[in-house]
Design an enzyme around this catalytic site. Structure first.
Site, PDB file in Angstrom:
ATOM      1  N   ASP A 178     -75.041  27.604  -4.086  1.00 43.51           N
ATOM      2  CA  ASP A 178     -76.272  27.014  -4.627  1.00 43.51           C
ATOM      3  C   ASP A 178     -77.118  28.057  -5.343  1.00 43.51           C
ATOM      4  O   ASP A 178     -77.738  27.789  -6.365  1.00 43.51           O
ATOM      5  CB  ASP A 178     -77.090  26.376  -3.498  1.00 43.51           C
ATOM      6  CG  ASP A 178     -76.414  25.107  -2.999  1.00 43.51           C
ATOM      7  OD1 ASP A 178     -75.561  24.567  -3.750  1.00 43.51           O
ATOM      8  OD2 ASP A 178     -76.707  24.679  -1.872  1.00 43.51           O
ATOM      9  N   CYS A 179     -77.116  29.266  -4.796  1.00 43.37           N
ATOM     10  CA  CYS A 179     -77.926  30.318  -5.433  1.00 43.37           C
ATOM     11  C   CYS A 179     -77.192  31.017  -6.573  1.00 43.37           C
ATOM     12  O   CYS A 179     -77.815  31.587  -7.470  1.00 43.37           O
ATOM     13  CB  CYS A 179     -78.413  31.314  -4.394  1.00 43.37           C
ATOM     14  SG  CYS A 179     -77.170  31.805  -3.186  1.00 43.37           S
ATOM     15  N   TYR A 180     -75.854  30.991  -6.533  1.00 46.80           N
ATOM     16  CA  TYR A 180     -75.033  31.580  -7.616  1.00 46.80           C
ATOM     17  C   TYR A 180     -74.037  30.529  -8.081  1.00 46.80           C
ATOM     18  O   TYR A 180     -72.873  30.531  -7.665  1.00 46.80           O
ATOM     19  CB  TYR A 180     -74.281  32.810  -7.102  1.00 46.80           C
ATOM     20  CG  TYR A 180     -75.152  33.978  -6.712  1.00 46.80           C
ATOM     21  CD1 TYR A 180     -75.732  34.785  -7.685  1.00 46.80           C
ATOM     22  CD2 TYR A 180     -75.373  34.279  -5.372  1.00 46.80           C
ATOM     23  CE1 TYR A 180     -76.520  35.861  -7.325  1.00 46.80           C
ATOM     24  CE2 TYR A 180     -76.153  35.355  -5.005  1.00 46.80           C
ATOM     25  CZ  TYR A 180     -76.730  36.147  -5.985  1.00 46.80           C
ATOM     26  OH  TYR A 180     -77.501  37.215  -5.629  1.00 46.80           O
TER      27      TYR A 180
END
Lengths: 166, 387
Positions: free
Chosen positions: B130-132
Site C-alpha cells: 500500500d505504501c509502495y
C-alpha cells in the site's frame, strides 16, 4: 573430459631458425621459408601422424611450441615450420588435404598497457617466457620476439589486457 | 626510549613538517642510520597493497521513484544486487555474476563502471505494498544521480597469505590464478614488506576508525575483517606465517578513482576486484621502526597444494617473500617458477600517493577508537548430522 596438456615446448628458436628471416614474408635470404602456424585438428583427427609426415615427406624442420590435444575434442597445435619455400607450401597444402585447418600466425599477442595493472598473473602461464616481471620496478615486460601466440595469457589476464591480433 | 604521540605527529603533518617515507624506503634508512636514527628522523611510514579481494562490495541508495517501489529484487547491468534492505537500499557484491553475460561481467564491473562515472541500468521488481504500490522499475543511474554510494568490504588487506601450487596432473583454475599441473608454478599474493598489516604485525597503530587510502579516496577501517585470525602462528619478528588478520574497510565510492579499483576475472573461477589500499603507520617508538622495516627475507609463508579441494590443503613447505620474488622457489628437489597476483607496482604507487597526501598536510592520522582483536581464530562450518 578436456585433458589439456602441453608437450614438447621449446621456447628458444634454434640458430638456424634465426638466420636471416624476414619477419614480413617468412622468406629467408637463402630461399628458405619459416612460418608459425596454428593447426586446428577436428575431433578424431589426432590419430594422424601429421608432424611426422611434415618432417619425412616434406623435409620440414618442425618445432612444436604449444599443444592442446585430447582424443575426443578438437585439438590446437602451434608450430614453427621451416624449410625451402616450396616444401613449406607443399606441407601446408598437405595439411589442407588432411582436413587440418591452419592459420599462419603473424605478430604477437596485443598488450594493452593502459588496462594492465602489472599484477603478474599472465607470467604464471606464459610458456615462452615472453611475459616476465621486471624485478626492479615490477612492471610487466613483454618480449614480442619470444611470444608464440599460444594465447594462454588472454585467458589468464584478470583485466582483459591481453588480446589476440585480428 | 623516546615516544611520539599521534597528536605530535599530526601537529607536524598540519604544519607540513612531517617526514614520511614508504615501508620500502624505511629499510634503507634503518640500514644507514640505525633504528634510533630512523625513529628520530622519520614520523610516518606508508604501506600499500593492490590485490584481488573478493570480499568487497558497495551499499547504494537509489532515491525514490514516483510512484515509489519497495524493491525486492534488484539487478544492476543484469547483475543481481542484494535487495533485502529498506525500499531503495541495496548491496552489490563484487563477485556476483551477470545473469546474461556470466563470468565476463560481475558486481566488480558494476562498481568499476559507477566509479568511472558510467551509466548503469537499474532494474527492480516488487510485490507491491500500500505504501509502495509500484511493482517494476527500469532506470539509468550514475554515481551522481543516486544518494549514498559507499564501498564496504567485509574482508580486505590480509595480513600475509599462503602461496598456491598444484600437484595434480591437470591445470586448475582458482582465485589464486591458473595453477599448472605437476607443480608447474607457484602463485603468491601480497605486497610483502610493503603490505599494511605485515608492517604493523600486532595492530599497535591500526584499529577501528583508522583513516586509510581506499580506492584513491580517504576511507576508514570499519571493523576487523571476517575470518580475522590473529592467532595464526608467527615468526620471531611477530609476522604471521600465512593468512592472519584482515580488515573490514569503508569509503566513499563517489570519491574513488577507477585506477585503484579494478574489476577482475579469474578464468573459470569468477569475478573479483582489485582493491587499492594504503595505510599510514606513525612511528610511535623504536619498536614500530623495527616492525615497519621488516624485509622480504624475514616474511615467511607456506605453499599450499590447491589440487586438494578440501578446507585444509596440504602445505608443501615454507618460503620467504625474498625467495618468491626471486622468480623461483625450491620445493623438495624441484625448482618451481613463481608469479605474483598482487601488483607491487600499483602498491608502490599507492604508498607514494599516500606519502604525498601526508607530506602536503592533506591526510591526518586517526587514533584508533578501538583495537583490533589480538586473539581468536575463525570457526569451521560443519555439515548437518543426521536429519
Amino acid at each position: 573430459m578436456n585433458s589439456e596438456k602441453r608437450i614438447g615446448i621449446n621456447g628458444r628458436a634454434s640458430d638456424r631458425a634465426n638466420a636471416g628471416v624476414s619477419a614480413d614474408t617468412g622468406e629467408t635470404s637463402t630461399g628458405e621459408k619459416r612460418v608459425k602456424a596454428l593447426l586446428t585438428y577436428p575431433p578424431g583427427a589426432v590419430g594422424k601422424p601429421i608432424t611426422y609426415s611434415l618432417v619425412r615427406q616434406f623435409n620440414l624442420w618442425i618445432n612444436i611450441l604449444h599443444a592442446e590435444i585430447a582424443a575426443d575434442k578438437a585439438g590446437r597445435l602451434i608450430m614453427d615450420i621451416q624449410g625451402s619455400a616450396d616444401d613449406v607450401d607443399r606441407g601446408l597444402r598437405f595439411l589442407t588435404a588432411e582436413d587440418i585447418e591452419y592459420e599462419i600466425l603473424n605478430g604477437s599477442i596485443v598488450w594493452d598497457e593502459d588496462k594492465c595493472v602489472h599484477c603478474g598473473a599472465c607470467t604464471a602461464v606464459c610458456p615462452s617466457h615472453a611475459l616476465t616481471m621486471d624485478n626492479l620496478d615490477w612492471s610487466l615486460l613483454f618480449d614480442k620476439e619470444k611470444c608464440y601466440l599460444c594465447r594462454l595469457c588472454t585467458r589468464a589476464c584478470p583485466v582483459g589486457a591481453m588480446s589476440t591480433p585480428i | 626510549m623516546g615516544y611520539k604521540s599521534f597528536e605530535e605527529i599530526n601537529e607536524k603533518i598540519r604544519s607540513k613538517k612531517a617526514v614520511v617515507v614508504t615501508a620500502e624506503e624505511i629499510i634503507g634508512i634503518v640500514d644507514e642510520k640505525g633504528v634510533g636514527g630512523a625513529f628520530r628522523d622519520v614520523d610516518v611510514v606508508t604501506c600499500g597493497t593492490f590485490s584481488p579481494m573478493c570480499s568487497s562490495g558497495a551499499f547504494l541508495n537509489f532515491g525514490h521513484s514516483d510512484p515509489p517501489i519497495r524493491m525486492s529484487k534488484i539487478w544492476l547491468n543484469d547483475v543481481p544486487a542484494c535487495a533485502g534492505l529498506a525500499a531503495v537500499d541495496a548491496y552489490i557484491g563484487a563477485t556476483e555474476l551477470s545473469e546474461s553475460r556470466g563470468m565476463e561481467y560481475g558486481g566488480a564491473h558494476v562498481i568499476e563502471d559507477l566509479i568511472a562515472g558510467r551509466k548503469v541500468k537499474l532494474r527492480a521488481t516488487s510485490y507491491g505494498t500500500d505504501c509502495y504500490p509500484r511493482r517494476e522499475l527500469e532506470a539509468w543511474i550514475t554515481k551522481d544521480s543516486i544518494n549514498e554510494a559507499y564501498m564496504f568490504n567485509p574482508r580486505n588487506c590480509y595480513q600475509n597469505y599462503g602461496a598456491a601450487t598444484n600437484s595434480s596432473d591437470r591445470t586448475i583454475y582458482t582465485y589464486m590464478g591458473t595453477l599448472l599441473p605437476k607443480l608447474g608454478n607457484v602463485n603468491y599474493c601480497t605486497a610483502g614488506e610493503l603490505s599494511p598489516l605485515i608492517c604493523d604485525p600486532f595492530y599497535r597503530t591500526i584499529g577501528l576508525g583508522s583513516r586509510i587510502f581506499l580506492g584513491g579516496a580517504q576511507g576508514y577501517v570499519a571493523w576487523q575483517g571476517t575470518q580475522h585470525n590473529p592467532s595464526q602462528p608467527r615468526a620471531e619478528n611477530g609476522v604471521p606465517i600465512g593468512g592472519a588478520a584482515c580488515l573490514a574497510l569503508i569509503g566513499d565510492l563517489k570519491q574513488m578513482d577507477p585506477r585503484y579499483i579494478r574489476a577482475a576475472v579469474f578464468e573459470k573461477y569468477g569475478v573479483t576486484m582489485f582493491v587499492g589500499v594504503g595505510t599510514a603507520i606513525p612511528l610511535l617508538d623504536e619498536e614500530m621502526v623495527r616492525h615497519v622495516a621488516v624485509r622480504n627475507r624475514d616474511i615467511k609463508t607456506e605453499i599450499f597444494d590447491y589440487s586438494v579441494g578440501r578446507r585444509s590443503k596440504p602445505s608443501l613447505g615454507e618460503v620467504s617473500y625474498e625467495e618468491l620474488r626471486s622468480g623461483s622457489v625450491q620445493v623438495g628437489s624441484r625448482t618451481i617458477p613463481t608469479a605474483p597476483l598482487s601488483s607491487l607496482k600499483m602498491a608502490r604507487e599507492i604508498a607514494q600517493t599516500l606519502k604525498g597526501w601526508i607530506a602536503r598536510g592533506e591526510f591526518e592520522l586517526q587514533t584508533p577508537v578501538a583495537a583490533l582483536p589480538r586473539e581468536g581464530s575463525p570457526q569451521a562450518l560443519e555439515d548437518c548430522e543426521g536429519e
